[in-house]
Design a protein around this motif. Structure first.
Motif, PDB file in Angstrom:
ATOM      1  N   SER A   1      30.119   3.821  50.134  1.00 18.41           N
ATOM      2  CA  SER A   1      29.248   4.275  51.072  1.00 18.41           C
ATOM      3  C   SER A   1      27.680   4.210  50.759  1.00 18.41           C
ATOM      4  O   SER A   1      27.361   4.517  49.838  1.00 18.41           O
TER       5      SER A   1
ATOM      6  N   ALA B   1      24.942   1.731  52.104  1.00 14.93           N
ATOM      7  CA  ALA B   1      26.387   1.161  51.658  1.00 14.93           C
ATOM      8  C   ALA B   1      26.178  -0.175  50.856  1.00 14.93           C
ATOM      9  O   ALA B   1      25.361  -0.866  51.246  1.00 14.93           O
TER      10      ALA B   1
ATOM     11  N   TYR C   1      32.099   0.849  57.338  1.00 13.78           N
ATOM     12  CA  TYR C   1      33.428   0.336  56.487  1.00 13.78           C
ATOM     13  C   TYR C   1      33.890  -1.109  57.186  1.00 13.78           C
ATOM     14  O   TYR C   1      33.781  -2.197  56.563  1.00 13.78           O
TER      15      TYR C   1
END
Length: 389
Positions: free
Chosen positions: A308, A310, A205
């Motif tokens: 995700s 991703a 992320y």
């Protein structure tokens, strides 16, 4: 002609569990949930609220008859799909009584697909003056009882009406996407719950945000200071904060850092009390930001969407004068404040009944004034919905 968000609303189920109670039941320090991941409450959906009924409940109050006549496309973004073939958008289109000559599709890419739906809708409207697009992000985040991901569960739906000359936010032509193949979170078709690599998920992320931000800044010339606020996909509220802090470096003045971090806290107030809504998390955060932070017309919000696997995207929107009149803060506050708190034992019962599709209407339909539609039956794999009058 400007295209963007004209109307915006959300629905959360009428039940929640306290993160304090869940932590105690799981023999965990409550601060790990409340401070460590930044969550206070977690929405719990009954069997009678699935992604379709929640999507309808999110959209029902914002659509006028004129809207329904001019919506030419309905897109449902979800990673909690209930059918491998039939789009949830078809059921939602029918229940909302939208005109019959509308395109209806369902989109999937983990938590990112609502943003893909919005960009698709924006492009769709570019040569269709007067027409509108309805985007629904509806999800039920489930990791299993006593699992590592349990405190980051949640449920809810967000409805977004796109139009020309929007009354809330104009979408700017500056979006940038970034794709990388990573197994941080996924759910094989054979599995009931997702497979998660927690550390990799956080790292992916943050890496995606940094890579996308650097390229976005390079291509657009935008700097952190150019935005009144940032809005993030927040599976839990500390996730976006950790990523955001990576660009609030020594090159950013303290006064700007303080302003942006205050706005960030405004943007996660709703998420803190609802939990993870997957595809809708970024847009629940946007609603929270718009309802709790003061904007001047023309100020820009930078949005980071992440799914995700991703795929991520950074884009911006400009605030429209008079946007406050289109918000529903009082309704949202009442909806969350009037929910029924479940004990952990009751929450576990709800969880198990949902897995087994065991309805308990006397318990589930009690005292939810914001639910006009609910799932009433599943027979021969056909779902039947009822509308409360």
């Amino acid at each position: 002609m400007a295209i963007g968000i004209d109307k915006l609303d959300f629905y959360a189920p009428n039940f929640f569990v306290s993160m304090d109670d869940l932590a105690v039941a799981r023999d965990t320090d409550p601060n790990k949930f409340k401070i460590g991941i930044g969550q206070s409450k977690m929405a719990v959906n009954p069997v009678s609220q699935d992604i379709i009924s929640m999507g309808v409940n999110a959209a029902q109050d914002i659509l006028s008859e004129d809207d329904k006549e001019n919506i030419d496309m309905v897109v449902v973004a979800t990673e909690s799909g209930i059918d491998h073939s039939k789009a949830a958008a078809i059921e939602i289109h029918d229940l909302l009584q939208i005109q019959p000559f509308a395109r209806c599709i369902e989109m999937k890419e983990a938590c990112y697909s609502a943003t893909a739906a919005i960009q698709l809708g924006k492009d769709f409207l570019s040569n269709r003056p007067g027409k509108k697009v309805l985007v629904i992000a509806s999800d039920i985040a489930r990791y299993g009882l006593n699992s590592g991901g349990e405190p980051t569960q949640g449920a809810g739906a967000i409805a977004i009406l796109l139009s020309h000359n929007p009354r809330i936010m104009e979408l700017n032509d500056d979006s940038l996407s970034y794709t990388t193949n990573v197994y941080d979170f996924w759910r094989p078709t054979s599995e009931r719950y997702p497979v998660v690599d927690g550390k990799l998920s956080k790292d992916a992320y943050i890496e995606s945000f940094n890579t996308a931000w650097n390229e976005y800044a390079k291509r657009t010339g935008h700097e952190v200071k150019d935005f009144e606020s940032f809005c993030f996909h927040v599976p839990f509220t500390k996730m976006g904060e950790k990523a955001f802090k990576t660009i609030l470096n020594e090159n950013v003045e303290d006064s700007i850092k303080n302003r942006l971090m205050e706005a960030y806290q405004d943007s996660v107030l709703l998420n803190r009390d609802v939990g993870n809504v997957y595809t809708g998390s970024l847009y629940l955060s946007l609603i929270s930001l718009l309802e709790n932070h003061e904007f001047n017309a023309g100020e820009k919000v930078c949005l980071f969407s992440y799914g995700s696997g991703a795929v991520c995207e950074i884009f911006s929107g400009s605030i429209v004068s008079g946007y406050e009149a289109e918000l529903n803060k009082e309704k949202h506050s009442d909806m969350l404040d009037s929910r029924e708190q479940l004990s952990v034992e009751e929450y576990e019962t709800f969880f198990t009944r949902f897995d087994n599709q065991e309805f308990d209407f006397e318990r589930e339909l009690k005292g939810d004034p914001y639910s006009k539609v609910y799932l009433s039956n599943i027979e021969d794999h056909i779902r039947t919905y009822k509308t409360e009058q």
